[in-house]
Design an enzyme around this catalytic site. Structure first.
Site, short mmCIF file in Angstrom:
data_model
loop_
_atom_site.label_atom_id
_atom_site.label_comp_id
_atom_site.label_asym_id
_atom_site.label_seq_id
_atom_site.Cartn_x
_atom_site.Cartn_y
_atom_site.Cartn_z
N GLY A 20 9.61 28.92 52.37
CA GLY A 20 9.08 27.61 51.96
C GLY A 20 9.18 27.34 50.47
N ILE A 21 8.60 28.22 49.64
CA ILE A 21 8.57 27.96 48.20
C ILE A 21 9.97 28.11 47.59
CG2 ILE A 21 7.70 28.88 45.99
CD1 ILE A 21 5.02 29.44 47.49
N ASP A 40 18.29 35.73 49.83
CA ASP A 40 17.23 36.13 50.76
C ASP A 40 17.77 37.31 51.56
OD1 ASP A 40 14.60 34.26 51.80
OD2 ASP A 40 15.18 35.93 53.11
N TYR A 155 -1.44 43.60 48.95
CA TYR A 155 -0.83 42.33 48.51
C TYR A 155 -1.45 41.89 47.19
CZ TYR A 155 0.53 37.40 48.55
OH TYR A 155 1.04 36.16 48.21
N LYS A 159 0.43 41.48 43.47
CA LYS A 159 0.52 40.22 42.74
C LYS A 159 -0.11 40.32 41.35
CE LYS A 159 2.88 37.81 45.70
NZ LYS A 159 4.23 37.38 45.36
N1 LIG Z 1 2.34 30.44 50.89
C1 LIG Z 1 1.31 30.77 50.13
O1 LIG Z 1 0.18 30.34 50.36
C2 LIG Z 1 1.50 31.65 48.92
C3 LIG Z 1 0.43 31.78 48.03
C4 LIG Z 1 0.59 32.60 46.91
C5 LIG Z 1 1.78 33.24 46.68
N2 LIG Z 1 2.80 33.10 47.58
C6 LIG Z 1 4.03 33.83 47.28
O2 LIG Z 1 5.11 32.91 47.23
C7 LIG Z 1 6.33 33.60 47.56
C8 LIG Z 1 7.09 32.80 48.60
O3 LIG Z 1 6.28 32.73 49.76
P1 LIG Z 1 6.42 31.57 50.86
O4 LIG Z 1 5.07 31.01 51.07
O5 LIG Z 1 7.55 30.69 50.54
O6 LIG Z 1 6.70 32.50 52.12
P2 LIG Z 1 7.89 32.50 53.19
O7 LIG Z 1 7.52 33.57 54.13
O8 LIG Z 1 8.14 31.12 53.67
O9 LIG Z 1 9.16 32.94 52.30
C9 LIG Z 1 9.34 34.24 51.82
C10 LIG Z 1 10.82 34.54 51.83
O10 LIG Z 1 11.04 35.82 51.22
C11 LIG Z 1 12.03 36.49 51.97
N3 LIG Z 1 11.88 37.93 51.81
C12 LIG Z 1 10.84 38.70 52.22
N4 LIG Z 1 11.06 39.98 51.94
C13 LIG Z 1 12.29 40.04 51.34
C14 LIG Z 1 13.09 41.09 50.84
N5 LIG Z 1 12.67 42.37 50.92
N6 LIG Z 1 14.28 40.79 50.28
C15 LIG Z 1 14.72 39.51 50.21
N7 LIG Z 1 14.00 38.46 50.69
C16 LIG Z 1 12.81 38.73 51.25
C17 LIG Z 1 11.76 36.09 53.41
O11 LIG Z 1 12.90 36.30 54.25
C18 LIG Z 1 11.40 34.62 53.25
O12 LIG Z 1 12.53 33.79 53.38
C19 LIG Z 1 5.92 35.00 48.00
O13 LIG Z 1 6.08 35.90 46.92
C20 LIG Z 1 4.44 34.84 48.32
O14 LIG Z 1 3.71 36.04 48.20
C21 LIG Z 1 2.70 32.31 48.68
#
Ligand SMILES: NC(=O)c1ccc[n+]([C@@H]2O[C@H](COP(=O)([O-])OP(=O)(O)OC[C@H]3O[C@@H](n4cnc5c(N)ncnc54)[C@H](O)[C@@H]3O)[C@@H](O)[C@H]2O)c1
Length: 251
Positions: A20-21, A40, A155, A159
């Site tokens: 997503g992000i 990814d 986690y 972070k």
């Molecule tokens: N969604 C939230 O509420 C939130 C809040 C705080 C921080 N985050 C952080 O934001 C970032 C993105 O999260 P998101 O919400 O988009 O989640 P998401 O699950 O939609 O996307 C995460 C992406 O990272 C990829 N990924 C995971 N492990 C991997 C690896 N070992 N090598 C390569 N790619 C890998 C996954 O395939 C996925 O496409 C993360 O670091 C997450 O911890 C998210």
């Protein structure tokens, strides 16, 4: 006149670009004129690339596991010179501290903490050599505050480590012309949270109630902060953790 946020002629790596992000950041950066290298471990990153191209953007994609140092270095060698890095790939899970196995702890650290470092080290090396570049890492509200009600100490610590890595690298690399910053998303509307929304609506309600703006953050709202930090508009900013959390961390 050109906006200081214009990214024309800049090549930016985005990890976690199938999620997503990351995907939202790719879209935002491409709209600002950047050539995006969407990365990814999931082949779905090809869809991100294809969608960017369909929308008229310039994009490539590459698959590798950020936890695998050798794979990250091979990817950096293949991609070559870049101007920006968004080290964003991450995983989450839920487990009380006493139920953490060694594998749980190692897995989350290997992706969220080691993976960010391997990415920034491997792709940042040529930035240091060229004397310019900008790095943004994804931290979290969970790295600055004990979030509730979910439990995932590994986690949270991963972070917090990213937030501190940002400051340390910013200081080390400042005279090399490379800026290092981080974003701290609040509860953001992506796949990472979608399952909770489906199965635990009370938890989702609590997250929104605990967030002063009273809603989830949109991935695009993280993306715009990332673009700002990567761009020349933030030329005086390094070592900063920009919370994009609707006020969660100050309430
Ligand atoms: N969604 C939230 O509420 C939130 C809040 C705080 C921080 N985050 C952080 O934001 C970032 C993105 O999260 P998101 O919400 O988009 O989640 P998401 O699950 O939609 O996307 C995460 C992406 O990272 C990829 N990924 C995971 N492990 C991997 C690896 N070992 N090598 C390569 N790619 C890998 C996954 O395939 C996925 O496409 C993360 O670091 C997450 O911890 C998210």
């Amino acid at each position: 006149m050109m906006s200081p946020m214009d990214m024309s002629g800049r090549k930016v790596l985005v990890t976690g670009a199938a999620g997503g992000i990351g995907r939202a950041a790719c879209t935002y950066l491409a709209a600002l004129g950047a050539t995006v290298i969407a990365a990814d471990r999931d082949d779905a990153v090809e869809t991100t690339r294809d969608d960017l191209r369909t929308a008229g953007g310039s994009a490539e994609c590459i698959t590798f596991n950020v936890a695998d140092k050798g794979a990250v270095e091979a990817a950096a060698a293949k991609v070559g010179e870049i101007d920006g890095i968004f080290a964003n790939a991450g995983i989450s899970y839920e487990r009380p501290a006493l139920e953490h196995s060694e594998a749980d702890w190692r897995t989350v650290m290997s992706v969220n903490l080691d993976g960010v470092f391997w990415t920034v080290q491997a792709f940042g090396r040529q930035m240091i050599a060229r004397g310019r570049g900008s790095v943004v890492m994804t931290a979290s509200i969970a790295g600055v505050k004990a979030v509730r009600p979910e439990l995932h100490v590994g986690y949270d610590v991963s972070k917090a480590g990213v937030a501190h890595m940002c400051k340390v690298l910013a200081a080390e690399w400042a005279r090399s012309g490379v800026r290092v910053n981080a974003v701290g998303p609040g509860y953001t509307d992506t796949a990472m949270l979608a399952e909770v929304g489906r199965t635990q609506p009370a938890v989702m309600r609590q997250w929104m109630d605990d967030t002063p703006v009273g809603r989830l953050i949109k991935p695009e709202e993280i993306a715009s902060a990332v673009a700002l930090l990567l761009s020349n508009a933030a030329s005086g900013i390094t070592g900063h953790l920009l919370m994009v959390d609707g006020g969660y961390s100050i309430a």
